[in-house]
Design an enzyme around this catalytic site. Structure first.
Site, PDB file in Angstrom:
ATOM      1  N   GLY A  14     -46.489  -3.717  21.958  1.00  0.00           N
ATOM      2  CA  GLY A  14     -46.788  -2.367  21.483  1.00  0.00           C
ATOM      3  C   GLY A  14     -45.832  -1.281  21.936  1.00  0.00           C
ATOM      4  N   SER A  15     -44.570  -1.640  22.202  1.00  0.00           N
ATOM      5  CA  SER A  15     -43.655  -0.584  22.661  1.00  0.00           C
ATOM      6  C   SER A  15     -43.306   0.391  21.527  1.00  0.00           C
ATOM      7  CB  SER A  15     -42.393  -1.179  23.292  1.00  0.00           C
ATOM      8  OG  SER A  15     -41.599  -1.818  22.326  1.00  0.00           O
ATOM      9  N   ARG A  93     -49.347 -10.716  11.582  1.00  0.00           N
ATOM     10  CA  ARG A  93     -50.119 -11.368  10.519  1.00  0.00           C
ATOM     11  C   ARG A  93     -49.518 -10.988   9.179  1.00  0.00           C
ATOM     12  NH1 ARG A  93     -53.164 -15.479  11.198  1.00  0.00           N
ATOM     13  NH2 ARG A  93     -54.594 -14.988   9.502  1.00  0.00           N
ATOM     14  N   ASN A 109     -43.163  -0.739   7.909  1.00  0.00           N
ATOM     15  CA  ASN A 109     -42.949  -1.711   8.986  1.00  0.00           C
ATOM     16  C   ASN A 109     -41.607  -1.432   9.644  1.00  0.00           C
ATOM     17  OD1 ASN A 109     -43.346  -4.164  10.518  1.00  0.00           O
ATOM     18  ND2 ASN A 109     -41.862  -5.156   9.157  1.00  0.00           N
ATOM     19  N   HIS A 111     -38.467  -3.557  11.453  1.00  0.00           N
ATOM     20  CA  HIS A 111     -37.923  -4.912  11.595  1.00  0.00           C
ATOM     21  C   HIS A 111     -36.610  -4.816  12.379  1.00  0.00           C
ATOM     22  CE1 HIS A 111     -37.316  -9.110  10.516  1.00  0.00           C
ATOM     23  NE2 HIS A 111     -36.041  -8.798  10.334  1.00  0.00           N
ATOM     24  N   LEU A 174     -34.225  -0.241  21.881  1.00  0.00           N
ATOM     25  CA  LEU A 174     -34.018   1.185  22.213  1.00  0.00           C
ATOM     26  C   LEU A 174     -33.829   2.001  20.936  1.00  0.00           C
ATOM     27  CD1 LEU A 174     -31.595   0.905  25.293  1.00  0.00           C
ATOM     28  CD2 LEU A 174     -34.047   1.435  25.305  1.00  0.00           C
ATOM     29  N   ALA A 175     -33.104   1.425  19.991  1.00  0.00           N
ATOM     30  CA  ALA A 175     -32.898   2.113  18.706  1.00  0.00           C
ATOM     31  C   ALA A 175     -34.207   2.177  17.914  1.00  0.00           C
ATOM     32  CB  ALA A 175     -31.817   1.405  17.908  1.00  0.00           C
ATOM     33  N   GLU A 176     -34.991   1.106  17.972  1.00  0.00           N
ATOM     34  CA  GLU A 176     -36.283   1.095  17.257  1.00  0.00           C
ATOM     35  C   GLU A 176     -37.165   2.248  17.715  1.00  0.00           C
ATOM     36  OE1 GLU A 176     -38.374  -2.678  16.783  1.00  0.00           O
ATOM     37  OE2 GLU A 176     -36.625  -3.719  17.554  1.00  0.00           O
TER      38      GLU A 176
HETATM   39  C1  GRF Z   1     -40.137  -5.174  17.432  1.00  0.00           C
HETATM   40  O1  GRF Z   1     -38.847  -5.684  17.694  1.00  0.00           O
HETATM   41  C2  GRF Z   1     -40.340  -4.958  15.964  1.00  0.00           C
HETATM   42  O2  GRF Z   1     -39.175  -4.579  15.296  1.00  0.00           O
HETATM   43  C3  GRF Z   1     -40.794  -6.308  15.486  1.00  0.00           C
HETATM   44  O3  GRF Z   1     -41.598  -6.810  16.523  1.00  0.00           O
HETATM   45  C4  GRF Z   1     -41.222  -6.206  17.757  1.00  0.00           C
HETATM   46  C5  GRF Z   1     -42.461  -5.566  18.307  1.00  0.00           C
HETATM   47  O4  GRF Z   1     -42.262  -5.039  19.595  1.00  0.00           O
HETATM   48  N1  GRF Z   1     -41.451  -6.199  14.202  1.00  0.00           N
HETATM   49  P1  GRF Z   1     -43.338  -4.040  20.190  1.00  0.00           P
HETATM   50  O5  GRF Z   1     -44.675  -4.767  20.143  1.00  0.00           O
HETATM   51  O6  GRF Z   1     -43.323  -2.803  19.378  1.00  0.00           O
HETATM   52  O7  GRF Z   1     -42.897  -3.808  21.609  1.00  0.00           O
END
Ligand code: GRF
Length: 216
Positions: A14-15, A93, A109, A111, A174-176
């Site tokens: 859940g980061s 899921r 989403n 990715h 980090l970019a996410e």
């Molecule tokens: C992330 O890398 C996201 O892009 C992918 O699953 C990972 C989830 O990480 N879909 P977190 O649970 O948000 O830390």
């Protein structure tokens, strides 16, 4: 300011959810988290969401005989929370076509690759095996076909010569954490939307510069 009511679906750490919660905690941010929903009862992210004071629902998929039954339960809980937008954040899921169609344009989403490259799992292994020098992450609209919806926003992340999947994953993550709050802001401000099968932007800036990797 009317804030976009946003739900976040998680299955694990859940980061990204935390990054969205933090963004939404800013007074001038145009979205609010009305629900964090987990399908895995011991997902680590649940505790973080509770600690942040965000409403949490746990709907274990194992309690449902069919995908349709599980998705209907999720749909009912999202409607109860009056969610306008659903953010998948490490939600592991696959959602059924009727559910995706019902939420189409309101279901996004993140990715950890530059889609359409490297769909599915073991994404960073795929990127390293393919030898790409630039990877990244994508926030995209969800369609019934996995990791195939239109991109809303992307971030490019360099692959270093000595990277393994773990190091690359850390850098992409980090970019996410920056990209997801940015994408949610653009949607909540009505600056990006899905229209006639295209992503339409309004008053959105774009950089002129090019990233080179390697550089000399
Ligand atoms: C992330 O890398 C996201 O892009 C992918 O699953 C990972 C989830 O990480 N879909 P977190 O649970 O948000 O830390």
């Amino acid at each position: 300011m009317t804030k976009l009511k946003t739900a976040v679906l998680i299955s694990g750490r859940g980061s990204n959810m935390e990054a969205l919660i933090q963004a939404c905690a800013q007074p001038d941010y145009p979205a609010e988290i009305v629900l964090v929903l987990a399908n895995v009862p011991d997902a680590v992210g649940i505790e973080h969401a509770k600690a942040a004071g965000v409403p949490v629902a746990v709907i274990p998929h194992r309690n449902y005989d069919t995908r349709d039954a599980f998705d209907s339960a999720v749909d009912a809980r999202l409607r109860e929370a009056q969610a306008d937008l659903v953010c998948l954040a490490g939600f592991m899921r696959i959602l059924t076509e009727p559910f995706v169609r019902k939420w189409q344009g309101r279901l996004i989403n993140i990715h950890p690759s530059l889609l359409p490259s490297f769909k599915g799992t073991e994404v960073h292994e795929q990127a390293i095996d393919a030898g790409v020098r630039i990877s990244g992450c994508t926030v995209h609209y969800v369609t019934p076909e996995l990791d195939s919806g239109l991109a809303i926003a992307q971030a490019a992340v360099p692959v270093h010569a000595d990277d393994n999947a773990e190091r690359l994953a850390e850098r992409v993550l980090l970019a996410e954490h920056k990209l997801y709050p940015l994408a949610l802001r653009l949607i909540a401000e009505g600056r990006v939307q899905l229209y006639n099968g295209r992503v339409i932007y309004n008053q959105v800036a774009a950089p002129e510069s090019t990233m080179f990797n390697p550089t000399d």
